[in-house]
Design an enzyme around this catalytic site. Structure first.
Site, PDB file in Angstrom:
ATOM      1  N   HIS A   7       0.827  -1.291   0.178  1.00 56.83           N
ATOM      2  CA  HIS A   7      -0.041   0.097   0.000  1.00 56.83           C
ATOM      3  C   HIS A   7       0.798   1.297   0.093  1.00 56.83           C
ATOM      4  O   HIS A   7       2.012   1.265   0.383  1.00 56.83           O
ATOM      5  CB  HIS A   7      -0.963  -0.018   1.044  1.00 56.83           C
ATOM      6  CG  HIS A   7      -0.208   0.050   2.697  1.00 56.83           C
ATOM      7  ND1 HIS A   7       0.189  -0.985   3.313  1.00 56.83           N
ATOM      8  CD2 HIS A   7      -0.074   1.376   3.227  1.00 56.83           C
ATOM      9  CE1 HIS A   7       0.574  -0.588   4.461  1.00 56.83           C
ATOM     10  NE2 HIS A   7       0.555   0.659   4.334  1.00 56.83           N
ATOM     11  N   GLU A  43      -7.788   4.945  10.039  1.00 55.80           N
ATOM     12  CA  GLU A  43      -7.055   4.619   8.679  1.00 55.80           C
ATOM     13  C   GLU A  43      -8.283   3.926   7.859  1.00 55.80           C
ATOM     14  O   GLU A  43      -9.171   3.148   8.342  1.00 55.80           O
ATOM     15  CB  GLU A  43      -5.914   3.896   8.490  1.00 55.80           C
ATOM     16  CG  GLU A  43      -5.965   2.735   9.220  1.00 55.80           C
ATOM     17  CD  GLU A  43      -4.866   1.593   8.974  1.00 55.80           C
ATOM     18  OE1 GLU A  43      -3.673   1.900   9.151  1.00 55.80           O
ATOM     19  OE2 GLU A  43      -5.000   0.721   7.939  1.00 55.80           O
ATOM     20  N   GLN A  55      -3.810   3.647   1.625  1.00 55.18           N
ATOM     21  CA  GLN A  55      -4.196   3.704   2.849  1.00 55.18           C
ATOM     22  C   GLN A  55      -4.293   5.123   3.177  1.00 55.18           C
ATOM     23  O   GLN A  55      -3.329   5.736   3.265  1.00 55.18           O
ATOM     24  CB  GLN A  55      -3.331   3.089   3.562  1.00 55.18           C
ATOM     25  CG  GLN A  55      -3.252   3.146   4.948  1.00 55.18           C
ATOM     26  CD  GLN A  55      -2.103   2.478   5.894  1.00 55.18           C
ATOM     27  OE1 GLN A  55      -0.711   3.063   5.772  1.00 55.18           O
ATOM     28  NE2 GLN A  55      -2.137   1.382   6.509  1.00 55.18           N
ATOM     29  N   HIS A  79       3.792   7.404   3.455  1.00 56.45           N
ATOM     30  CA  HIS A  79       4.740   6.237   3.751  1.00 56.45           C
ATOM     31  C   HIS A  79       4.491   5.415   2.250  1.00 56.45           C
ATOM     32  O   HIS A  79       3.187   5.235   1.815  1.00 56.45           O
ATOM     33  CB  HIS A  79       4.886   5.563   4.911  1.00 56.45           C
ATOM     34  CG  HIS A  79       3.512   4.717   5.364  1.00 56.45           C
ATOM     35  ND1 HIS A  79       2.624   5.555   5.985  1.00 56.45           N
ATOM     36  CD2 HIS A  79       3.210   3.800   5.051  1.00 56.45           C
ATOM     37  CE1 HIS A  79       1.516   4.665   6.295  1.00 56.45           C
ATOM     38  NE2 HIS A  79       1.866   3.629   5.795  1.00 56.45           N
ATOM     39  N   GLU A 129       7.637   1.034   5.347  1.00 57.29           N
ATOM     40  CA  GLU A 129       6.873  -0.088   6.003  1.00 57.29           C
ATOM     41  C   GLU A 129       6.959  -1.454   5.688  1.00 57.29           C
ATOM     42  O   GLU A 129       7.014  -1.424   4.343  1.00 57.29           O
ATOM     43  CB  GLU A 129       5.223   0.337   6.187  1.00 57.29           C
ATOM     44  CG  GLU A 129       4.416  -0.351   7.092  1.00 57.29           C
ATOM     45  CD  GLU A 129       2.981   0.031   6.971  1.00 57.29           C
ATOM     46  OE1 GLU A 129       2.516   1.036   6.359  1.00 57.29           O
ATOM     47  OE2 GLU A 129       2.144  -0.860   7.639  1.00 57.29           O
TER      48      GLU A 129
HETATM   49 CO    CO Z   1       0.962   1.818   6.005  1.00 60.79          CO
END
Ligand code: CO
Length: 147
Positions: A7, A43, A55, A79, A129
């Site tokens: 994502h 989220e 996301q 991110h 991530e």
């Molecule tokens: Co994330």
């Protein structure tokens, strides 16, 4: 080690308008809404094809990481999340190779994932991530755009 992009995390001030935009302009479908207390975010995950997601992140408070990000940089990409087969093994390997870890151990992510963050100082300025799917059973029900 990284098998695909799972994502892209996008910081927004208000989920309402952002979700509406991604649904109506891009035709994406909401598959999960969760409050992740330890990350200080509300989220929403929208499916963007098979197994990849957008996301959207709205901070629960201003003094959270995403709240501070919004104050400093404004709305936008926060991110990139990469899928890995084994987040513990990936963390150990990256740590040994000198990548600075934010999370020394994995933690719970949304949709039953186990996740960990790498420091942007070590990754060319990109908060990164690691995501391992299906580690925990998701505890909140997925919601659809029609519910
Ligand atoms: Co994330």
């Amino acid at each position: 080690m990284f098998t695909r992009i799972h994502h892209v995390g996008i910081a927004c001030r208000s989920l309402g308008g952002a979700v509406e935009f991604y649904e109506s302009a891009f035709g994406l479908t909401v598959v999960s809404r969760e409050i992740i207390e330890d990350q200080g975010v509300h989220e929403v995950m929208l499916a963007a094809g098979d197994g990849s997601y957008v996301q959207l992140l709205e901070p629960l408070a201003q003094d959270t990481p995403v709240g501070k990000f919004l104050a400093r940089r404004g709305e936008g990409i926060h991110h990139v999340g990469y899928e890995v087969d084994d987040v513990d093994a990936a963390l150990a390997s990256l740590g040994e190779s000198g990548v600075q870890l934010i999370d020394g151990r994995p933690r719970h992510g949304s949709m039953g994932t186990s996740i960990a963050f790498l420091h942007p100082r070590s990754t060319g300025g990109v908060l990164t991530e690691l995501v391992q799917r299906d580690v925990y059973r998701s505890t909140t029900k997925a919601t659809s755009r029609d519910s």
